[in-house]
Design an enzyme around this catalytic site. Structure first.
Site, PDB file in Angstrom:
ATOM      1  N   LYS A 114      -6.678  -1.707   5.540  1.00 39.34           N
ATOM      2  CA  LYS A 114      -6.654  -0.270   5.824  1.00 39.34           C
ATOM      3  C   LYS A 114      -7.425   0.083   7.093  1.00 39.34           C
ATOM      4  CE  LYS A 114      -5.711   1.239   1.155  1.00 39.34           C
ATOM      5  NZ  LYS A 114      -5.852   2.226   0.118  1.00 39.34           N
ATOM      6  N   LYS A 198       3.515  -4.506   1.158  1.00 38.31           N
ATOM      7  CA  LYS A 198       3.659  -3.627  -0.011  1.00 38.31           C
ATOM      8  C   LYS A 198       4.091  -2.225   0.426  1.00 38.31           C
ATOM      9  CE  LYS A 198      -0.754  -1.323  -0.775  1.00 38.31           C
ATOM     10  NZ  LYS A 198      -1.559  -0.628  -1.729  1.00 38.31           N
ATOM     11  N   LYS A 201       1.648   4.393   0.622  1.00 42.67           N
ATOM     12  CA  LYS A 201       1.674   5.795   1.053  1.00 42.67           C
ATOM     13  C   LYS A 201       1.277   5.915   2.516  1.00 42.67           C
ATOM     14  CE  LYS A 201      -0.493   7.411  -3.133  1.00 42.67           C
ATOM     15  NZ  LYS A 201      -1.640   6.522  -3.068  1.00 42.67           N
TER      16      LYS A 201
HETATM   17  N1  AQP Z   1       3.696  -1.305  -3.600  1.00 39.55           N
HETATM   18  C1  AQP Z   1       3.105  -1.279  -4.787  1.00 39.55           C
HETATM   19  N2  AQP Z   1       3.575  -2.023  -5.813  1.00 39.55           N
HETATM   20  C2  AQP Z   1       2.975  -1.982  -7.035  1.00 39.55           C
HETATM   21  N3  AQP Z   1       1.908  -1.200  -7.302  1.00 39.55           N
HETATM   22  C3  AQP Z   1       1.413  -0.450  -6.308  1.00 39.55           C
HETATM   23  N4  AQP Z   1       0.382   0.414  -6.242  1.00 39.55           N
HETATM   24  C4  AQP Z   1       0.294   0.911  -4.984  1.00 39.55           C
HETATM   25  N5  AQP Z   1       1.258   0.401  -4.208  1.00 39.55           N
HETATM   26  C5  AQP Z   1       1.979  -0.449  -5.001  1.00 39.55           C
HETATM   27  C6  AQP Z   1      -0.482   0.773  -7.369  1.00 39.55           C
HETATM   28  O1  AQP Z   1      -0.455   2.187  -7.500  1.00 39.55           O
HETATM   29  C7  AQP Z   1      -1.699   2.609  -8.021  1.00 39.55           C
HETATM   30  C8  AQP Z   1      -2.201   3.788  -7.255  1.00 39.55           C
HETATM   31  O2  AQP Z   1      -2.439   3.409  -5.923  1.00 39.55           O
HETATM   32  P1  AQP Z   1      -3.490   4.192  -5.042  1.00 39.55           P
HETATM   33  O3  AQP Z   1      -3.072   5.597  -4.909  1.00 39.55           O
HETATM   34  O4  AQP Z   1      -4.825   3.993  -5.613  1.00 39.55           O
HETATM   35  O5  AQP Z   1      -3.483   3.556  -3.650  1.00 39.55           O
HETATM   36  P2  AQP Z   1      -3.087   2.171  -3.073  1.00 39.55           P
HETATM   37  O6  AQP Z   1      -3.124   1.073  -4.069  1.00 39.55           O
HETATM   38  O7  AQP Z   1      -3.902   1.954  -1.872  1.00 39.55           O
HETATM   39  O8  AQP Z   1      -1.559   2.468  -2.757  1.00 39.55           O
HETATM   40  P3  AQP Z   1      -0.961   3.014  -1.432  1.00 39.55           P
HETATM   41  O9  AQP Z   1       0.362   3.551  -1.713  1.00 39.55           O
HETATM   42  O10 AQP Z   1      -1.055   1.980  -0.367  1.00 39.55           O
HETATM   43  O11 AQP Z   1      -1.882   4.241  -1.097  1.00 39.55           O
HETATM   44  P4  AQP Z   1      -2.743   4.541   0.175  1.00 39.55           P
HETATM   45  O12 AQP Z   1      -1.812   4.516   1.294  1.00 39.55           O
HETATM   46  O13 AQP Z   1      -3.321   5.891  -0.100  1.00 39.55           O
HETATM   47  O14 AQP Z   1      -3.789   3.507   0.284  1.00 39.55           O
HETATM   48  C9  AQP Z   1      -2.637   1.432  -7.971  1.00 39.55           C
HETATM   49  O15 AQP Z   1      -2.774   0.892  -9.261  1.00 39.55           O
HETATM   50  C10 AQP Z   1      -1.935   0.449  -7.084  1.00 39.55           C
HETATM   51  O16 AQP Z   1      -2.222  -0.885  -7.432  1.00 39.55           O
END
Ligand code: AQP
Length: 335
Positions: A114, A198, A201
């Site tokens: 990140k 992956k 967001k």
């Molecule tokens: N691509 C994915 N496949 C499976 N699980 C996923 N999760 C996120 N992306 C995938 C799971 O969703 C939950 C919530 O995620 P988060 O909001 O805590 O943020 P993250 O894991 O960092 O996901 P993002 O989409 O990449 O968000 P941002 O961009 O805000 O950092 C978690 O349980 C995660 O494992």
């Protein structure tokens, strides 16, 4: 016997969850509320690590909460709340930050990923310490299981290490050691345009991500334009066909059909037919969620009330844990 406790959270970092969040995490949360003592939160304190405006944070926190209820979380059976409504998260995070080594925190791969996009030295200190806030989130509730995607595995390990360290140093029974609850088949849904990364967001391009609240027409277009691989067979092969494999995983998870059955069904069919079916399955899953979320968002006062009920239940548990933790660490009582 008391039910095991489950806890998880989602960041309000965009205007909608995506398919990875849904399949990897939130969809598991719903049945767990039948068998577990369930706590689910919108982690707004985590979201400020990437500096949204106040208006963005406010709107996204409500939209995230509405989606959780729309996906099937029941305020009667789960405690659904906003993280910042329970002040103890920040307090315990500080205590744990003081027990975490710089090297230990620096090994977190999510931070490396990140922070890379901000350029060296520009990511916030909050982004660096956010896995420790996450540890506090989990430990405050004496959590047994944490349903998450694969990207969170390392953070749960850190949480266990910190709990163990605290228990050994200050009091053997202060914190429960949590376990990750990961569903292998959907642990990493990948980006439609970059099927080795992956779906995320903040990191995926708009074309690579399928948002729960997106219009059916846009969802269909994105699936039809998803990167597929050379050859025309529809078979799962992570190494040589990551794009097709991702779509197979998605279709399998959404329809409850095994990958082997899907492979058999699409022998001789082109990518076009296959993608059309994937798109329809996504649209069919998201449409009722979107409809319910829109209804909930139309009545903000009621949504806020539902979140206040969740916060009250969460606070009671968090305060009990914090009393133990403060005393164990040597803080004087306030009375
Ligand atoms: N691509 C994915 N496949 C499976 N699980 C996923 N999760 C996120 N992306 C995938 C799971 O969703 C939950 C919530 O995620 P988060 O909001 O805590 O943020 P993250 O894991 O960092 O996901 P993002 O989409 O990449 O968000 P941002 O961009 O805000 O950092 C978690 O349980 C995660 O494992």
């Amino acid at each position: 016997m008391a039910r095991p406790r489950v806890l998880s959270g989602i960041q309000p970092t965009s205007d909608s969850f995506h398919l990875g969040n849904y399949l990897g995490a939130v969809r598991q949360w719903v049945p767990l509320q039948e068998t577990h003592d369930a706590f689910y939160m919108v982690v707004d304190l985590h979201a400020i690590t990437v500096t949204p405006t106040a208006a963005e944070l406010r709107a996204r926190t409500r939209v995230a909460a509405a989606q959780l209820f729309a996906c099937g979380l029941d305020p009667e059976r789960s405690s659904v709340f906003v993280q910042s409504h329970v002040r103890e998260h920040a307090e315990l995070a500080w205590m744990l930050i003081c027990m975490t080594g710089m090297g230990e925190a620096g090994r977190m791969t999510q931070f490396k990923d990140k922070s890379a996009k901000y350029g060296e030295g520009s990511a916030s200190v909050g982004l660096f310490t956010y896995p420790i806030l996450q540890a506090a989130d989990i430990l405050l509730y004496q959590t047994d299981q944490v349903p998450v995607g694969a990207d969170q595995k390392q953070h749960i390990e850190l949480t266990r290490d910190l709990a163990q360290r605290f228990n050994t140093r200050y009091g053997a029974k202060t914190f429960t050691l949590p376990n990750p609850y990961i569903v292998k088949e959907v642990e990493k849904i990948t980006d439609l345009q970059d099927p080795t990364a992956k779906m995320s967001k903040s990191s995926s391009s708009p074309q690579g991500i399928l948002d729960v609240l997106e219009e059916p027409g846009t969802l269909r277009k994105k699936v039809m334009r998803a990167v597929t691989d050379t050859g025309s067979e529809i078979v799962a092969d992570d190494e040589n066909k990551p794009g097709v494999t991702n779509l197979l995983r998605i279709l399998s998870a959404l329809t409850g059909t095994t990958i082997a059955d899907l492979e058999a069904r699409y022998v001789g069919a082109g990518y076009g037919t296959f993608k059309k079916d994937v798109a329809e399955a996504v649209i069919e899953t998201f449409a009722p969620i979107r409809e319910r979320a829109e209804k909930l968002l139309a009545n903000e006062a009621e949504l806020d009330r539902m979140l206040a009920v969740g916060a009250a239940k969460a606070r009671a548990v968090a305060q009990e844990t914090m009393e133990k933790a403060r005393d164990a660490m040597g803080f004087l009582p306030t009375h």
